[in-house]
Write a protein that holds these residues in place. Structure first.
Motif, PDB file in Angstrom:
ATOM      1  N   LEU B   6      32.628  51.401  44.179  1.00 23.17           N
ATOM      2  CA  LEU B   6      33.124  51.635  45.529  1.00 23.17           C
ATOM      3  C   LEU B   6      32.152  52.558  46.253  1.00 23.17           C
ATOM      4  O   LEU B   6      31.945  53.700  45.834  1.00 23.17           O
ATOM      5  N   ILE B   7      31.535  52.034  47.312  1.00 25.43           N
ATOM      6  CA  ILE B   7      30.622  52.839  48.118  1.00 25.43           C
ATOM      7  C   ILE B   7      31.421  53.456  49.261  1.00 25.43           C
ATOM      8  O   ILE B   7      32.056  52.728  50.029  1.00 25.43           O
ATOM      9  N   VAL B   8      31.375  54.781  49.385  1.00 25.09           N
ATOM     10  CA  VAL B   8      32.083  55.440  50.491  1.00 25.09           C
ATOM     11  C   VAL B   8      31.036  55.968  51.477  1.00 25.09           C
ATOM     12  O   VAL B   8      30.176  56.767  51.116  1.00 25.09           O
ATOM     13  N   GLY B   9      31.150  55.506  52.703  1.00 26.39           N
ATOM     14  CA  GLY B   9      30.157  55.876  53.714  1.00 26.39           C
ATOM     15  C   GLY B   9      29.029  54.873  53.728  1.00 26.39           C
ATOM     16  O   GLY B   9      27.892  55.189  53.377  1.00 26.39           O
ATOM     17  N   ALA B  10      29.368  53.643  54.104  1.00 27.39           N
ATOM     18  CA  ALA B  10      28.376  52.569  54.018  1.00 27.39           C
ATOM     19  C   ALA B  10      27.648  52.435  55.346  1.00 27.39           C
ATOM     20  O   ALA B  10      27.831  51.482  56.087  1.00 27.39           O
ATOM     21  N   GLY B  11      26.810  53.432  55.639  1.00 30.74           N
ATOM     22  CA  GLY B  11      25.862  53.315  56.745  1.00 30.74           C
ATOM     23  C   GLY B  11      24.595  52.669  56.209  1.00 30.74           C
ATOM     24  O   GLY B  11      24.663  51.774  55.358  1.00 30.74           O
ATOM     25  N   SER B  34      32.630  52.920  61.096  1.00 30.58           N
ATOM     26  CA  SER B  34      32.187  52.525  62.442  1.00 30.58           C
ATOM     27  C   SER B  34      31.964  51.001  62.530  1.00 30.58           C
ATOM     28  O   SER B  34      32.292  50.394  63.540  1.00 30.58           O
ATOM     29  N   ASP B  35      31.428  50.384  61.494  1.00 29.36           N
ATOM     30  CA  ASP B  35      31.133  48.950  61.582  1.00 29.36           C
ATOM     31  C   ASP B  35      32.159  48.091  60.848  1.00 29.36           C
ATOM     32  O   ASP B  35      31.877  46.934  60.496  1.00 29.36           O
ATOM     33  N   TYR B  36      33.341  48.634  60.636  1.00 29.93           N
ATOM     34  CA  TYR B  36      34.352  47.947  59.826  1.00 29.93           C
ATOM     35  C   TYR B  36      34.580  46.497  60.259  1.00 29.93           C
ATOM     36  O   TYR B  36      34.490  45.566  59.450  1.00 29.93           O
ATOM     37  N   ASP B  37      34.856  46.284  61.538  1.00 26.53           N
ATOM     38  CA  ASP B  37      35.199  44.929  62.001  1.00 26.53           C
ATOM     39  C   ASP B  37      34.072  43.951  61.744  1.00 26.53           C
ATOM     40  O   ASP B  37      34.272  42.848  61.243  1.00 26.53           O
ATOM     41  N   TYR B  38      32.860  44.370  62.076  1.00 31.46           N
ATOM     42  CA  TYR B  38      31.721  43.477  61.902  1.00 31.46           C
ATOM     43  C   TYR B  38      31.482  43.152  60.420  1.00 31.46           C
ATOM     44  O   TYR B  38      31.314  41.993  60.037  1.00 31.46           O
ATOM     45  N   ALA B 136      21.749  47.642  64.021  1.00 29.80           N
ATOM     46  CA  ALA B 136      22.870  47.072  64.778  1.00 29.80           C
ATOM     47  C   ALA B 136      24.058  47.081  63.825  1.00 29.80           C
ATOM     48  O   ALA B 136      23.886  47.345  62.629  1.00 29.80           O
ATOM     49  N   PRO B 137      25.286  46.799  64.308  1.00 28.62           N
ATOM     50  CA  PRO B 137      26.421  46.800  63.374  1.00 28.62           C
ATOM     51  C   PRO B 137      26.138  45.901  62.170  1.00 28.62           C
ATOM     52  O   PRO B 137      25.793  44.732  62.326  1.00 28.62           O
ATOM     53  N   GLY B 138      26.257  46.476  60.956  1.00 26.79           N
ATOM     54  CA  GLY B 138      26.062  45.707  59.743  1.00 26.79           C
ATOM     55  C   GLY B 138      24.634  45.269  59.472  1.00 26.79           C
ATOM     56  O   GLY B 138      24.376  44.596  58.475  1.00 26.79           O
ATOM     57  N   ARG B 139      23.698  45.638  60.322  1.00 23.88           N
ATOM     58  CA  ARG B 139      22.303  45.220  60.094  1.00 23.88           C
ATOM     59  C   ARG B 139      21.442  46.415  59.690  1.00 23.88           C
ATOM     60  O   ARG B 139      21.334  47.393  60.415  1.00 23.88           O
TER      61      ARG B 139
END
Lengths: 312, 312
Positions: B6-11, B34-38, B136-139
């Motif tokens: 489990l990674i916590v803080g997936a920036g 921050s990027d949860y939805d994407y 960008a989100p998720g990128r």
């Protein structure tokens, strides 16, 4: 016969103190470059919180000292002390006969350049403790303080320095003669060395906020300046740091001159205030890690400004 | 059976290293806010200069660790270490059974908080030497470097640390086990302590320009960090400063993580990198005037940012 005075570098400081001398009855001319056209036509408008408002019309308004066609009793240099201003070149052509040179400028160790360029002239060193700004061409707003301190740099300067002080006093300035003007410069540096760079490097904090947040750091920097002053043979009173801290605590929140220069994209007096202090410390084997750090950081800040300005 | 992670803080850091673990066959879930939805919809797109491009679809994408409905072998905390992130609170609810805690984070003296909150857990301390950004989100773009260093913080952590390192290595990471991870943190601080704050305080200079202009100052700061490391019982090799200077000389011009945070208006790791170093020095009676100066200046810079943000 009234004294003839040529002010070189008539920005806020030069314009304001020139106006005071004119009030004392002196015949005051000015060299002013950026506001030349406006001042030639309209003179200066002075708006002082203590002395009121008046217009100061210089006897001559000149683009450069060489255009002065008279023999001044005093030439007073009021430019900033920065690398791209040639102080000697600015004034050389304005000197004639027995003109004495005075300068009202910030910084430490800034005397040698003038002493060696003009070995036969009377030299008077001056410091202004004032908050005044040029708010528009030819318009100078005097916001707070205003004291001048003068001191003789050459053995024969004492009498002329006293007479200049009397002129300023007659014009309304609070003027003091210092018996050790070099110590007075270090004394002023005690305040300038922390607050000027910290205001810039913090991104624009006023003195109050700096002091409230980092008083210990400010005190440590002040102590380093005191140690250089002592090592250079001009020790400052033991309560110098405490007095500077107390004075700052009771000042209104204040933007330093370096911060104003920074915000207006003008050159900053980094070398005159910090560079010269650090070099003096090195010469005298005084450890000044905090001043070195501030100096290095200001150099980096200035490098970034130049890089930002250069075409990419 | 594949390891559950489990990674916590997936920036950028957490997303990239999570993606490497997934490549090794581990079952990797992420907490990303921050990027949860994407990320829930599309996963992460990784673009690495060495490993190519691929999509990483986490097993579970969660808003908070408490939503994890499994028992992880490893919980890896990858958040920044800043005052407004509660590291203990972030991970507490994600722990179950024998979950080992690893963290890949910057800074010195950041272990105690986790050691005292989770006295019965295996704890592994990790450092990433990497340049990767969320573009960008998720990128996530992996631009340079990538080495990981892990070390055991608790006596029983060596085996699990080694196994985690093997997983990373299988996924394509250059991974090293440090026998003195506390020294490794000081080692990394040797570089971070000058370049991170100087890049911010200079107004945005890249590492090359800082080094070319103020190498002596950079070296003096690095020496202060080495002295703290020695005093704390984790001496660094004698050539540490020289090696760091040489390495930086041959790096491409590089924006530090603190500068990127500053430019994006995000909190900076001032306390983790400088504040903790200065406090350790004070505890150990090591003189560090330059680190103190940088810390004071960063505090002032942060104060100015807060003042600027507050309604006038």
């Amino acid at each position: 016969m009234s004294s003839k005075i040529l002010i070189v570098g008539a920005g806020a400081i030069g314009g304001f103190y020139g106006a005071l001398l004119a009030r004392s009855g002196a015949e005051v001319s000015v060299v002013c470059r950026s506001d030349y056209d406006y001042v030639r036509r309209h003179g200066f408008e002075i708006d002082s919180h203590t002395l009121g408002r008046w217009r100061f019309r210089p006897a001559q308004v000149l683009r450069q000292a060489g255009d002065y066609r008279d023999c001044a009793d005093y030439l007073i240099l009021c430019s900033k002390v920065v690398a791209d201003i040639d102080r000697v070149g600015l004034i050389r052509e304005g000197l004639a006969g027995k003109t004495a040179i005075a300068f009202i400028q910030n910084g430490v160790d800034i005397e040698a350049e003038l002493l060696s360029a003009f070995p036969d002239r009377v030299l008077i060193s001056g410091l202004a403790y004032i908050c005044c700004n040029r708010v528009a061409p030819g318009r100078i707003k005097h916001l707070a303080y205003g004291k001048l301190t003068f001191g003789a740099l050459t053995p024969d300067a004492a009498g002329l320095g006293q007479r200049l002080g009397d002129l300023f006093a007659a014009g309304g300035a609070d003027c003091e003669i210092s018996r050790d003007i070099v110590a007075s410069r270090w004394q002023k540096c005690v305040w300038n060395a922390p607050f000027n760079p910290l205001s810039v490097l913090s991104g624009g904090l006023a003195t109050q906020a700096i002091l409230q947040s980092q008083e210990d750091f400010v005190r440590d920097i002040m102590q380093e300046v005191c140690r250089i002053a002592s090592a250079s043979g001009h020790p400052l009173p033991g309560d110098t740091v405490d007095l500077n801290i107390e004075r700052t605590r009771h000042m209104p929140p204040y933007k330093t001159s370096m911060l104003l220069d920074f915000e207006h994209g003008r050159p900053m007096e980094t070398e005159a205030i910090l560079g010269n202090a650090v070099r003096a410390a090195q010469r005298l084997n005084v450890e000044t890690p905090r001043l070195q750090a501030l100096y290095a950081l200001m150099r980096l800040r200035e490098l970034q400004i130049r890089e930002n300005r250069a075409p990419q």
